[in-house]
Write an enzyme that holds these catalytic residues in place. Structure first.
Site, PDB file in Angstrom:
ATOM      1  N   HIS A   9       0.826  -1.215   0.000  1.00  0.00           N
ATOM      2  CA  HIS A   9       0.000   0.000   0.000  1.00  0.00           C
ATOM      3  C   HIS A   9       0.862   1.269   0.000  1.00  0.00           C
ATOM      4  CE1 HIS A   9       0.910   0.868   4.218  1.00  0.00           C
ATOM      5  NE2 HIS A   9       0.730  -0.421   4.449  1.00  0.00           N
ATOM      6  N   GLN A  21       1.212  -0.156  12.731  1.00  0.00           N
ATOM      7  CA  GLN A  21      -0.208  -0.153  12.379  1.00  0.00           C
ATOM      8  C   GLN A  21      -0.916  -1.486  12.577  1.00  0.00           C
ATOM      9  OE1 GLN A  21      -1.103   2.488   8.751  1.00  0.00           O
ATOM     10  NE2 GLN A  21       1.044   1.898   8.535  1.00  0.00           N
ATOM     11  N   GLU A  82      -1.944  -7.239   7.458  1.00  0.00           N
ATOM     12  CA  GLU A  82      -0.621  -7.127   8.071  1.00  0.00           C
ATOM     13  C   GLU A  82      -0.582  -7.961   9.350  1.00  0.00           C
ATOM     14  OE1 GLU A  82       2.467  -7.061   7.974  1.00  0.00           O
ATOM     15  OE2 GLU A  82       2.880  -4.979   7.429  1.00  0.00           O
ATOM     16  N   ARG A  83       0.590  -8.143   9.871  1.00  0.00           N
ATOM     17  CA  ARG A  83       0.760  -8.856  11.143  1.00  0.00           C
ATOM     18  C   ARG A  83      -0.072  -8.182  12.221  1.00  0.00           C
ATOM     19  NH1 ARG A  83       6.573 -10.173  14.068  1.00  0.00           N
ATOM     20  NH2 ARG A  83       5.743 -11.766  15.482  1.00  0.00           N
TER      21      ARG A  83
END
Length: 185
Positions: A9, A21, A82-83
């Site tokens: 992104h 994030q 994401e993680r």
């Protein structure tokens, strides 16, 4: 062969502020929007058979811009998230690095998600070219799983960077033993 155009992104306000994030939505910055518009121009003449995207806002917004010349129906999936940083989500990255522990999503669990995603796309999209929008660390996990490497073997991706993966049969997606051991500790 299934070909993935794997995109991280665009830059978010949180990236610029060094915020971890994870599963936060994230908000594209002005610079991030410009990065994605530039990438959209680079990819406008590439034919894609499908657009797959993380369901988190920063990826959805990135995919929306990239999709303008293509007009595909986006398919959103939590597999591309994401993680999950757990209680470290929203922290300053430098501070979080000093206190990270096993409350974050284990590396092995990320590899399972990546392998599940890869197996799904090669089954559903043989002989296809896919535009895939995800997150920096998770893009590295996808690459590592597809190439039988560790995350450390895969260079960091810049915001709005694209890497092309060619998945050629027979498919063998793996989590390297070092990654599995690291997630067990």
């Amino acid at each position: 062969m299934t070909e993935l155009y794997l995109v991280r992104h665009g830059q978010t306000e949180e990236n610029a502020a060094n915020i971890l994030q994870g599963h936060l939505p994230g908000h594209l910055s002005g610079e991030g929007i410009a990065q994605v518009v530039d990438l959209s121009h680079e990819l406008e003449h590439v034919h894609f058979d499908a657009l797959l995207c993380s369901d988190l806002k920063r990826c959805v917004d990135t995919a929306t811009i990239l999709n303008v010349p293509h007009g595909l129906t986006p398919q959103y999936t939590p597999l591309l998230r994401e993680r999950d940083w757990g209680p470290f989500t929203g922290m300053n990255i430098l501070k979080a690095r000093t206190i990270l522990d096993d409350r974050a999503e284990p590396t092995g669990a990320m590899f399972i998600r990546a392998i599940t995603f890869l197996q799904d796309v090669v089954t559903r999209y043989p002989e296809s070219r896919l535009l895939v929008v995800s997150h920096g660390l998770f893009c590295r996990v996808i690459q590592a799983a597809s190439l039988n490497k560790t995350i450390r073997d895969i260079p960091r991706m810049d915001n709005a960077e694209v890497r092309i993966l060619k998945l050629i049969p027979p498919f063998r997606f793996t989590a390297r033993q070092e990654e599995a051991e690291a997630s067990a500790n």
